[in-house]
Design an enzyme around this catalytic site. Structure first.
Site, PDB file in Angstrom:
ATOM      1  N   GLY A  25      70.310-102.661 -57.327  1.00  0.00           N
ATOM      2  CA  GLY A  25      69.640-101.908 -56.262  1.00  0.00           C
ATOM      3  C   GLY A  25      69.814-102.619 -54.934  1.00  0.00           C
ATOM      4  O   GLY A  25      70.896-103.139 -54.645  1.00  0.00           O
ATOM      5  N   SER A  57      72.867 -96.318 -59.187  1.00  0.00           N
ATOM      6  CA  SER A  57      73.179 -97.757 -59.074  1.00  0.00           C
ATOM      7  C   SER A  57      74.303 -98.154 -60.044  1.00  0.00           C
ATOM      8  O   SER A  57      75.095 -99.060 -59.756  1.00  0.00           O
ATOM      9  CB  SER A  57      71.936 -98.589 -59.389  1.00  0.00           C
ATOM     10  N   HIS A 112      61.586-112.934 -57.155  1.00  0.00           N
ATOM     11  CA  HIS A 112      60.152-112.833 -56.857  1.00  0.00           C
ATOM     12  C   HIS A 112      59.431-113.238 -58.137  1.00  0.00           C
ATOM     13  O   HIS A 112      59.793-112.776 -59.223  1.00  0.00           O
ATOM     14  CB  HIS A 112      59.813-111.399 -56.445  1.00  0.00           C
ATOM     15  N   ASP A 195      53.353-114.097 -50.965  1.00  0.00           N
ATOM     16  CA  ASP A 195      54.052-112.834 -50.724  1.00  0.00           C
ATOM     17  C   ASP A 195      53.087-111.655 -50.859  1.00  0.00           C
ATOM     18  O   ASP A 195      53.012-110.787 -49.994  1.00  0.00           O
ATOM     19  CB  ASP A 195      55.187-112.705 -51.744  1.00  0.00           C
ATOM     20  N   SER A 256      50.580-107.705 -19.261  1.00  0.00           N
ATOM     21  CA  SER A 256      49.785-107.884 -18.030  1.00  0.00           C
ATOM     22  C   SER A 256      48.581-108.793 -18.312  1.00  0.00           C
ATOM     23  O   SER A 256      48.157-108.945 -19.461  1.00  0.00           O
ATOM     24  CB  SER A 256      49.291-106.528 -17.544  1.00  0.00           C
TER      25      SER A 256
HETATM   26  P1  NAI Z   1      65.261-101.710 -56.356  1.00  0.00           P
HETATM   27  O1  NAI Z   1      64.085-100.824 -56.140  1.00  0.00           O
HETATM   28  O2  NAI Z   1      66.383-101.572 -55.387  1.00  0.00           O
HETATM   29  O3  NAI Z   1      65.742-101.462 -57.862  1.00  0.00           O
HETATM   30  C1  NAI Z   1      66.803-102.171 -58.467  1.00  0.00           C
HETATM   31  C2  NAI Z   1      67.437-101.369 -59.584  1.00  0.00           C
HETATM   32  O4  NAI Z   1      66.602-101.328 -60.721  1.00  0.00           O
HETATM   33  C3  NAI Z   1      67.727 -99.906 -59.271  1.00  0.00           C
HETATM   34  O5  NAI Z   1      68.959 -99.796 -58.602  1.00  0.00           O
HETATM   35  C4  NAI Z   1      67.722 -99.250 -60.638  1.00  0.00           C
HETATM   36  O6  NAI Z   1      69.040 -99.072 -61.114  1.00  0.00           O
HETATM   37  C5  NAI Z   1      67.000-100.239 -61.531  1.00  0.00           C
HETATM   38  N1  NAI Z   1      65.795 -99.654 -62.138  1.00  0.00           N
HETATM   39  C6  NAI Z   1      64.780 -99.015 -61.510  1.00  0.00           C
HETATM   40  N2  NAI Z   1      63.854 -98.609 -62.377  1.00  0.00           N
HETATM   41  C7  NAI Z   1      64.273 -99.014 -63.607  1.00  0.00           C
HETATM   42  C8  NAI Z   1      63.749 -98.896 -64.923  1.00  0.00           C
HETATM   43  N3  NAI Z   1      62.594 -98.268 -65.159  1.00  0.00           N
HETATM   44  N4  NAI Z   1      64.466 -99.417 -65.948  1.00  0.00           N
HETATM   45  C9  NAI Z   1      65.639-100.040 -65.719  1.00  0.00           C
HETATM   46  N5  NAI Z   1      66.183-100.166 -64.500  1.00  0.00           N
HETATM   47  C10 NAI Z   1      65.509 -99.666 -63.462  1.00  0.00           C
HETATM   48  O7  NAI Z   1      64.756-103.234 -56.380  1.00  0.00           O
HETATM   49  P2  NAI Z   1      64.732-104.308 -55.215  1.00  0.00           P
HETATM   50  O8  NAI Z   1      63.887-103.841 -54.067  1.00  0.00           O
HETATM   51  O9  NAI Z   1      66.117-104.755 -54.936  1.00  0.00           O
HETATM   52  O10 NAI Z   1      63.907-105.498 -55.898  1.00  0.00           O
HETATM   53  C11 NAI Z   1      64.463-106.277 -56.932  1.00  0.00           C
HETATM   54  C12 NAI Z   1      63.773-107.624 -57.009  1.00  0.00           C
HETATM   55  O11 NAI Z   1      64.009-108.371 -55.795  1.00  0.00           O
HETATM   56  C13 NAI Z   1      62.259-107.561 -57.160  1.00  0.00           C
HETATM   57  O12 NAI Z   1      61.870-108.613 -57.985  1.00  0.00           O
HETATM   58  C14 NAI Z   1      61.764-107.782 -55.724  1.00  0.00           C
HETATM   59  O13 NAI Z   1      60.450-108.303 -55.650  1.00  0.00           O
HETATM   60  C15 NAI Z   1      62.783-108.783 -55.234  1.00  0.00           C
HETATM   61  N6  NAI Z   1      62.937-108.856 -53.776  1.00  0.00           N
HETATM   62  C16 NAI Z   1      63.216-107.714 -53.082  1.00  0.00           C
HETATM   63  C17 NAI Z   1      63.409-107.736 -51.720  1.00  0.00           C
HETATM   64  C18 NAI Z   1      63.851-106.509 -50.983  1.00  0.00           C
HETATM   65  O14 NAI Z   1      64.259-106.644 -49.818  1.00  0.00           O
HETATM   66  N7  NAI Z   1      63.840-105.313 -51.556  1.00  0.00           N
HETATM   67  C19 NAI Z   1      63.275-109.014 -50.962  1.00  0.00           C
HETATM   68  C20 NAI Z   1      63.065-110.176 -51.801  1.00  0.00           C
HETATM   69  C21 NAI Z   1      62.877-110.069 -53.164  1.00  0.00           C
HETATM   70 MG    MG Z   2      57.177-110.348 -49.002  1.00  0.00          MG
END
Ligand code: NAI
Ligand code: MG
Length: 332
Positions: A25, A57, A112, A195, A256
């Site tokens: 993702g 994805s 995370h 966080d 200001s």
């Molecule tokens: P995302 O919301 O982009 O999802 C990643 C992928 O997970 C999706 O592309 C999908 O294919 C898969 N997915 C979704 N639901 C699913 C399910 N039920 N079963 C199996 N696969 C599934 O995730 P994102 O935002 O990239 O977050 C990923 C990790 O990175 C988390 O742990 C988040 O806390 C961490 N993180 C995210 C940041 C961000 O900018 N989004 C910043 C720093 C850390």
């Molecule tokens: Mg944060």
């Protein structure tokens, strides 16, 4: 706090290792592309069909030229399993598809600490458990890497079965460019609690309610919605940009004297000491796990309250007028 740079990390610790990025993702795609561009061996673990629909994805990972496997296959093949799924799915996906491949010599990694700290995942003691996290949204992270630099990051070690967990985490951080900007070494708990606290008390929860109340008070008093939108939402970005650049004093030097005086005399009446007390309660609920427990229950039940709140926000006048205004400003 110790800030680590390129000289403190050695990518050689990833030599001969395969990293499986689980979840292609926002973060998964950015991190996988940066690692591959730094000559790290990367494969992707994804789900071809998600909720009876083809998962975009999966296709994106293929289109980007990666070897894509089912999550269990990728977990079996890789040495480092870097889980980048939405946090609420880490537990169920780990139990069903990853756990049986977590054998001695392997590393479990994430960006995370939520699922590890709140025991959604309980890894066996013979594996390394690390965190390598960008302090940035994925798009900025990739952009900074492509520009030859990187975004700041965090690394943490939860379990060090091999004696090399920290080396692995720093090598990954280096390969993604984080050590060019600077990496902070912390614990899983510090990253997770801070966080959650930041996002629910200041950045998202906090600021969103401040904007909504400001907008409601102005419009209920008969002021035009369009002007209220500019006052309490649009201009926030301009103000935050100044704070980001040079701190609160820089912002105060540019606004200001009247605005600065209003800040001192009225601000503490709006956000008063009772807010601080409630923030302390929020921190307690984060640290004692009760926030996480309620969120996991909500997720297990299909997120009925989350969906209702999302819908209510979409119907709020600040969102409706905002959409109209932003369309006027869009470059056609
Ligand atoms: P995302 O919301 O982009 O999802 C990643 C992928 O997970 C999706 O592309 C999908 O294919 C898969 N997915 C979704 N639901 C699913 C399910 N039920 N079963 C199996 N696969 C599934 O995730 P994102 O935002 O990239 O977050 C990923 C990790 O990175 C988390 O742990 C988040 O806390 C961490 N993180 C995210 C940041 C961000 O900018 N989004 C910043 C720093 C850390
Ligand atoms: Mg944060």
């Amino acid at each position: 706090m110790n800030i680590l740079h390129d000289k403190d990390a050695d990518q050689a610790h990833l030599k001969g290792k395969t990293i499986a990025i689980i979840g292609y993702g926002s973060q998964g795609s950015a991190q996988a592309l940066c690692l591959r561009d730094s000559n790290v061996q990367v494969i992707i673990g994804e789900t071809e069909v998600l909720g009876s629909k083809p998962n975009p994805s999966w296709k994106k990972a293929k289109d980007d030229g990666f070897e894509v496997f089912s999550i269990d296959k990728a977990a079996e093949k890789a040495d480092i399993i870097h889980i980048l799924l939405p946090d609420e799915y880490h537990g169920p996906v780990y139990k069903a598809q990853i756990a049986k491949y977590m054998v001695a010599g392997k590393t479990l990694s994430c960006s995370h600490g939520f699922s590890i700290v709140y025991k959604q995942i309980v890894p066996p003691s013979e594996v390394d458990v690390i965190m390598v996290a960008p302090k940035s949204p994925a798009t900025e992270e990739r952009k900074a890497y492509l520009a030859g630099f990187g975004v700041p990051g965090l690394v943490a070690v939860k379990q060090d079965a091999s004696g090399k967990a920290r080396d692995t985490a720093l090598a990954m951080a280096k390969a993604m460019g984080f050590t060019r900007a600077g990496v902070l070494e912390c614990t899983f708990e510090q990253e997770t609690y801070e966080d959650l606290f930041g996002e629910q008390n200041v950045l998202c929860g906090g600021v969103v309610d401040l904007m909504k109340y400001g907008f409601e008070v102005l419009t209920e008093a008969g002021y035009p919605a369009e002007m209220a939108y500019f006052e309490v939402l649009h201009e926030l970005k301009l103000i935050v940009d100044l704070v980001y650049e040079g701190g609160i004093q820089k912002m105060n030097a540019i606004i200001s004297n009247t605005a600065e005086w209003g800040e001192y005399v009225n601000g503490p009446k709006i956000i008063d000491a009772s807010v601080k007390e409630r923030m302390k309660e929020s921190l307690k609920a984060i640290e004692d796990g009760s926030f996480a427990q309620k969120w996991m229950e909500e997720s297990k039940n299909g997120c009925p309250n989350l969906l209702a709140k999302r819908k209510a926000l979409a119907d709020h006048p600040i969102e409706i007028v905002g959409k109209k205004i932003r369309e006027l400003f869009e470059k056609k």
